[in-house]
Design a protein around this motif. Structure first.
Motif, PDB file in Angstrom:
ATOM      1  N   GLY A   1      -0.633  -6.778   6.154  1.00 31.28           N
ATOM      2  CA  GLY A   1      -0.425  -6.190   4.830  1.00 31.28           C
ATOM      3  C   GLY A   1      -0.033  -7.208   3.776  1.00 31.28           C
ATOM      4  O   GLY A   1       0.583  -6.856   2.762  1.00 31.28           O
TER       5      GLY A   1
ATOM      6  N   ARG B   1      -1.597  -6.406   0.328  1.00 27.58           N
ATOM      7  CA  ARG B   1      -0.870  -5.321  -0.333  1.00 27.58           C
ATOM      8  C   ARG B   1       0.487  -5.810  -0.855  1.00 27.58           C
ATOM      9  O   ARG B   1       0.921  -5.459  -1.958  1.00 27.58           O
TER      10      ARG B   1
ATOM     11  N   GLN C   1       1.294   2.199  -0.624  1.00 29.13           N
ATOM     12  CA  GLN C   1      -0.137   2.060  -0.404  1.00 29.13           C
ATOM     13  C   GLN C   1      -0.925   2.507  -1.642  1.00 29.13           C
ATOM     14  O   GLN C   1      -1.870   1.830  -2.066  1.00 29.13           O
TER      15      GLN C   1
ATOM     16  N   ASP D   1      -3.282   0.162  -3.945  1.00 27.37           N
ATOM     17  CA  ASP D   1      -4.703   0.509  -4.067  1.00 27.37           C
ATOM     18  C   ASP D   1      -5.170   0.564  -5.522  1.00 27.37           C
ATOM     19  O   ASP D   1      -6.370   0.448  -5.788  1.00 27.37           O
TER      20      ASP D   1
END
Length: 458
Positions: free
Chosen positions: A62, A65, A85, A89
């Motif tokens: 991750g 992210r 998340q 995104d």
């Protein structure tokens, strides 16, 4: 260089301290620099390049992210794990990145967030470079950071990328080796936790230290509770690893009548599994001293709280102070980064820390505590870091459960002895550092060796 207990135990987010927490902190530091220099208003584009282990396993950990979340202004301690998340995104899928305290810029992940799977920066395996450009494409700011393990981040000006903190505060009882720590205990009659507490008072009052450490313990307990009550059947990712903690809890509650002499092992394993399944799914955890090994100290603390007569909050504080003293020795003299020395630096150091903490609260002398820590690391020497698919799941989750019981065993062995032993903790830490230097890079969090290549992802 002065390190605090609260440097070794920090509230963060999964799945990795060096690959998730570190990059988030680095990205946040970068946008803070843009704000401080007055360049933020001119930013039209930002780019990030991740190298070495960050590039090789960044998707599974991750890291992509985390960089976006940091640029958006999030901190690992407070980021909303339920929204993380979706927020990431917005940039990774939607193509728009809202910089913290600044403009919303166009973001093209294939161009603006590059993971170099085969390239490394010379200073450390976990390197990343961030850049900001103006509307004409001119470079406004460029910074290189290194995530050196446990969520610690240093910039390119740090000599050798190993300067953990810039704090030069003089401590009443400074130590950089286990021998120095034991000498202080002998000279003063203090326990290891007493020495650590005296040093902590340099920064905080005793009430503040106690409150902070009990908060760490509360987050650990919340993490175990969350891991035991999740309703999702599978962990995130393409490995489709089943969650085991909820089922194991139900089984133990249904069958534990107190007659099984080995029942404590099952409970310790449960506590560790719960924490590491939370970590694997990006939940709120305590970095202790890393995320990949985050289940060991909480599991052994739960063992103390559940199975050791007379356990109380004072014992929890002493446990964490003692464990941190051992963690500091690893951080100063070797590494707690899986990308630098393999999993012996993560699970091995956490096992030693937990063993030491438990030994102290069970009444161990400083010599017995040091022996417990040495046993904990000695029998994790050479442990590789070879996560399948770059995910902090296999073998990481079970490895924490096994090492938690190993830490309990180490503490119990040490407390039955007189503290004398042939191999010192300092020599074991030195051996760990040398072993890590000899270890091939494919076994150090790159997913290019070991289980990572011998097990087919499905």
């Amino acid at each position: 260089m002065a390190l605090s207990t609260l440097d070794m135990f920090t509230v963060g987010v999964g799945p990795s301290s060096s690959h998730t927490v570190g990059p988030m902190r680095a990205a946040l530091r970068f946008v803070t620099t843009l704000q401080d220099t007055g360049e933020m208003a001119r930013v039209d584009r930002v780019q990030a390049e991740l190298y070495g282990s960050l590039g090789a396993t960044g998707r599974g950990h991750g890291s992509d992210r985390a960089v976006v979340l940091g640029l958006q202004g999030n901190r690992p301690e407070t980021v909303d794990t339920d929204r993380a998340q979706a927020d990431a995104d917005e940039a990774l899928v939607g193509g728009k990145l809202r910089l913290a305290g600044g403009p919303t810029v166009v973001f093209e992940p294939k161009v603006d967030l590059v993971l170099h799977r085969r390239q490394s920066l010379p200073a450390h395996p976990n390197g990343m470079t961030l850049r900001a450009f103006d509307e004409a494409g001119g470079l406004l700011e460029q910074r290189t950071y290194f995530s050196v393990g446990g969520g610690f981040v240093v910039d390119e000006d740090a000599v050798g990328a190993d300067r953990v903190v810039l704090d030069e505060t003089p401590l009443p009882h400074p130590f950089t080796t286990g021998d120095q720590l034991l000498a202080t205990c002998r000279e003063t009659g203090m326990s290891i936790s007493d020495v650590m507490l005296a040093n902590e008072l340099t920064w905080r009052t005793e009430e503040q230290v106690r409150a902070e450490l009990l908060h760490i313990w509360a987050v650990m307990k919340q993490c175990v509770q969350a891991g035991c009550t999740r309703t999702e059947l599978l962990l995130p990712g393409n490995l489709r690893v089943p969650r085991r903690a909820p089922r194991l809890l139900a089984a133990l509650e249904a069958t534990d009548d107190g007659t099984d002499p080995m029942r404590a092992m099952d409970w310790v394993g449960l506590y560790a599994l719960a924490v590491n399944e939370e970590n694997a799914s990006g939940g709120r955890i305590v970095t202790a001293p890393t995320n990949g090994a985050a289940g060991i100290v909480p599991a052994v603390l739960h063992y103390y709280d559940t199975f050791v007569p007379g356990a109380d909050d004072d014992g929890v504080v002493r446990f964490l102070l003692t464990a941190a003293a051992v963690g500091i020795l690893f951080k100063i003299n070797a590494s707690i980064s899986g990308a630098e020395v393999g999993c012996q630096g993560e699970v091995g150091s956490a096992c030693a820390m937990a063993a030491a903490g438990l030994c102290e609260v069970m009444g161990g002398t400083p010599e017995q505590v040091e022996n417990a820590a040495e046993i904990g690391i000695e029998h994790n020497l050479g442990l590789t870091c070879d996560p399948i698919g770059g995910l902090v799941q296999i073998p990481c989750i079970e490895r924490n459960a096994v090492a938690s019981n190993k830490a309990v065993n180490a503490a119990r062995i040490a407390i039955r002895g007189d503290g004398s032993h042939k191999v010192s903790l300092d020599k074991a830490i030195l051996t760990m550092r040398q072993t890590g230097a000899d270890m091939k890079s494919k076994y150090k969090e790159t997913s290019r060796g070991g289980l990572a290549v011998n097990v087919v992802e499905c």
